[in-house]
Design a protein around this motif. Structure first.
Motif, PDB file in Angstrom:
ATOM      1  N   ALA A 129       0.837  -1.191   0.000  1.00  0.00           N
ATOM      2  CA  ALA A 129       0.000   0.000   0.000  1.00  0.00           C
ATOM      3  C   ALA A 129       0.879   1.250   0.000  1.00  0.00           C
ATOM      4  O   ALA A 129       1.869   1.330   0.734  1.00  0.00           O
ATOM      5  CB  ALA A 129      -0.920  -0.003   1.202  1.00  0.00           C
ATOM      6  N   GLY A 130       0.482   2.195  -0.840  1.00  0.00           N
ATOM      7  CA  GLY A 130       1.255   3.411  -0.995  1.00  0.00           C
ATOM      8  C   GLY A 130       2.246   3.344  -2.134  1.00  0.00           C
ATOM      9  O   GLY A 130       2.811   4.372  -2.529  1.00  0.00           O
ATOM     10  N   GLY A 131       2.434   2.153  -2.650  1.00  0.00           N
ATOM     11  CA  GLY A 131       3.386   1.967  -3.741  1.00  0.00           C
ATOM     12  C   GLY A 131       2.763   2.203  -5.096  1.00  0.00           C
ATOM     13  O   GLY A 131       1.622   2.661  -5.215  1.00  0.00           O
ATOM     14  N   THR A 181      -4.779  -9.299 -15.502  1.00  0.00           N
ATOM     15  CA  THR A 181      -3.592  -9.463 -14.675  1.00  0.00           C
ATOM     16  C   THR A 181      -3.953  -9.083 -13.239  1.00  0.00           C
ATOM     17  O   THR A 181      -4.652  -8.095 -13.005  1.00  0.00           O
ATOM     18  CB  THR A 181      -2.422  -8.601 -15.198  1.00  0.00           C
ATOM     19  N   GLN A 182      -3.507  -9.896 -12.305  1.00  0.00           N
ATOM     20  CA  GLN A 182      -3.866  -9.679 -10.901  1.00  0.00           C
ATOM     21  C   GLN A 182      -2.968  -8.617 -10.287  1.00  0.00           C
ATOM     22  O   GLN A 182      -1.737  -8.662 -10.413  1.00  0.00           O
ATOM     23  CB  GLN A 182      -3.720 -10.984 -10.116  1.00  0.00           C
ATOM     24  N   VAL A 183      -3.602  -7.686  -9.595  1.00  0.00           N
ATOM     25  CA  VAL A 183      -2.885  -6.709  -8.786  1.00  0.00           C
ATOM     26  C   VAL A 183      -3.362  -6.883  -7.349  1.00  0.00           C
ATOM     27  O   VAL A 183      -4.557  -6.780  -7.071  1.00  0.00           O
ATOM     28  CB  VAL A 183      -3.145  -5.262  -9.258  1.00  0.00           C
ATOM     29  N   THR A 184      -2.440  -7.180  -6.463  1.00  0.00           N
ATOM     30  CA  THR A 184      -2.760  -7.361  -5.060  1.00  0.00           C
ATOM     31  C   THR A 184      -1.994  -6.345  -4.240  1.00  0.00           C
ATOM     32  O   THR A 184      -0.756  -6.315  -4.287  1.00  0.00           O
ATOM     33  CB  THR A 184      -2.419  -8.788  -4.592  1.00  0.00           C
ATOM     34  N   VAL A 185      -2.731  -5.514  -3.514  1.00  0.00           N
ATOM     35  CA  VAL A 185      -2.120  -4.489  -2.683  1.00  0.00           C
ATOM     36  C   VAL A 185      -2.249  -4.914  -1.225  1.00  0.00           C
ATOM     37  O   VAL A 185      -3.357  -5.201  -0.755  1.00  0.00           O
ATOM     38  CB  VAL A 185      -2.788  -3.124  -2.904  1.00  0.00           C
ATOM     39  N   PHE A 186      -1.124  -4.972  -0.524  1.00  0.00           N
ATOM     40  CA  PHE A 186      -1.135  -5.403   0.872  1.00  0.00           C
ATOM     41  C   PHE A 186      -0.664  -4.279   1.780  1.00  0.00           C
ATOM     42  O   PHE A 186       0.136  -3.437   1.386  1.00  0.00           O
ATOM     43  CB  PHE A 186      -0.264  -6.650   1.043  1.00  0.00           C
ATOM     44  N   SER A 187      -1.173  -4.303   3.005  1.00  0.00           N
ATOM     45  CA  SER A 187      -0.821  -3.241   3.956  1.00  0.00           C
ATOM     46  C   SER A 187       0.292  -3.690   4.892  1.00  0.00           C
ATOM     47  O   SER A 187       0.679  -4.846   4.901  1.00  0.00           O
ATOM     48  CB  SER A 187      -2.055  -2.859   4.780  1.00  0.00           C
TER      49      SER A 187
END
Length: 123
Positions: A14-16, A117-123
């Motif tokens: 997250a934030g990237g 395409t999968q985008v997964t955002v992690f904290s």
């Protein structure tokens, strides 16, 4: 036949930032509006961004305005989605789409689709 192929997804904190690319590896046509749609688990497919043939008109979902930027390079048959300040809520499968003519902000308005395409955002 038109063949849209996406790349650039993955895991992002997250934030990237991340940049998605889509190439039409098949038959090209013009004028072609291009778009990025996304679909999160349990949710409907929604428009993230769309761009007109000459790049002069761009449309964004309210949730991504100011963070995402769509662009295209017609000489390379490419469309891009630059995603900044990513949030966990941006996690989704992102699909490239194309249609002849002007942009539309609904999925049924597009005739050609990539696999996503999968985008997964992690904290």
């Amino acid at each position: 036949q038109v063949q849209l192929v996406e790349s650039g997804g993955g895991l992002v904190q997250a934030g990237g930032s991340a940049k998605l690319s889509c190439v039409n590896a098949g038959r090209t046509f013009s004028p072609a509006a291009m778009a990025w749609f996304r679909q999160a688990p349990g949710k409907e497919r929604e428009l993230a961004a769309a761009v007109s043939w000459n790049g002069g008109i761009k449309k964004y979902a309210d949730s991504v305005k100011g963070r995402f930027s769509i662009s295209r390079d017609n000489a390379k048959n490419m469309v891009y989605l630059q995603m900044n300040s990513l949030e966990v809520g941006d996690t989704a499968v992102y699909c490239c789409a194309a249609r002849r003519g002007n942009i539309r902000d609904y999925a049924s308005g597009y005739d050609y689709w990539g696999q996503g395409t999968q985008v997964t955002v992690f904290s």
